[in-house]
Structures are given as structure tokens and as C-alpha cells.
Design an enzyme around this catalytic site. Sequence first.
Site, mmCIF file in Angstrom:
data_model
loop_
_atom_site.group_PDB
_atom_site.id
_atom_site.type_symbol
_atom_site.label_atom_id
_atom_site.label_comp_id
_atom_site.label_asym_id
_atom_site.label_seq_id
_atom_site.Cartn_x
_atom_site.Cartn_y
_atom_site.Cartn_z
ATOM 1 C CE1 TYR A 18 -4.516 -1.917 4.548
ATOM 2 C CE2 TYR A 18 -3.516 0.156 4.092
ATOM 3 C CZ TYR A 18 -4.036 -1.037 3.594
ATOM 4 O OH TYR A 18 -4.036 -1.490 2.394
ATOM 5 C CB SER A 38 -0.943 -0.043 1.196
ATOM 6 O OG SER A 38 -1.412 1.214 1.493
#
Length: 186
Positions: free
Chosen positions: A147, A122
Site C-alpha cells: 500500500y 498517505s
Amino acid sequence: TGVAGFIGYHTSKYFLDNKFTVYGIDNLNNYYDVNLKKDRLNLLLKFKNFHYFKIDLKNNKKLINSFNKIKITHIIHLSSQPGVRISVKSPNISFDNNIFSFLNIINFAKMKNTEHFIYASSSSVYGNQKKFPVNEKTNTDKPLSPYAATKKTNEIIAYSFANTYSLPCTGLRLFTVYGPYGRPDM
């Protein structure tokens, strides 16, 4: 993995359209509308060269047993628990789904002697950069959310597997993605 998700669906469809055999995995979790995931999955199930397995990657035994007699040449791992907000609210959900599942699938790739393991990381790993553009050499040592920390951990695990086991790995630092059949929260 993640074939009922937005990116997984489009990736699977691309390979199915190009006559590859695709063994798709998804657990159909309820992070967002399961009916949207089922709609995507139903479109993939129309292909004769598509084989679906409902597996939660945290269940390593089911993963291994389901593919015991199937030759796997490449793995594209696109499933995870997305979202910075949910990771802040419930970090355990993100860690379970993004680290333990990742370890199971990359270890499976090693066990099956796959030729290449590709996975979704990501853009969140870049943290709060002040200088743009960023690239793969930009420092990613300061993730700003649980995350981002899970995705950075995946990159470290992949790097170690590539070096220890000579497993070719490619991580894709995806930025916000959107388009047809996209996630409703995007």
C-alpha cells in the site's frame, strides 16, 4: 473521485455547500459496507449542483467518454484501495486500484487541461520513522507495505507530470482519518 467514500463525501459536501458544481466519481466497490457508501451518495444526490458517475477508474475509455463535453477545472482524486492489510494479502488489488487508476486520472487531468490536480497520498509513505515530527522533506524511500509503495509511486508519477506537463499537483499525506459517516474499520 471517491465521492461515496468518507473523505470524498465530506470534501464533496463542502464544495456543494459552497455552491460549486461537483462531478463525482465512485465505483461503489465492496471493500466495506456498500450501503454506507450509498447512504453518503444519496445525501450528495440531494444537491442540484451534484452529478454522479459510476466509473471504475481502471476503465480509462469510460472515464474519457463520460466527460467528453464537460469542462473540468480541478480534480480532487480521493479514491483508492485503502488499507495496509489488504495490500499485504492481495498486492495486485492495491496496485491495480492505486497505480493504474491513478495514472488514468492524472493523465485525464492533463488531457482536460485542469488548473490543479489534488490527490490523496498517505502517511504510510513515511515508513518506520524514528524521528518526529515528520514533514514533506522527510525521506520516503523505504515503504513498508505494498500500500505504501503504491502511494509513493503516485507521488513520483505526480511529480513527473508536474514537471513534464506543467500540471500543478498537490499530494496530501493523510494520516488516520475518522468522523461522522466514517469507515467502519477505522
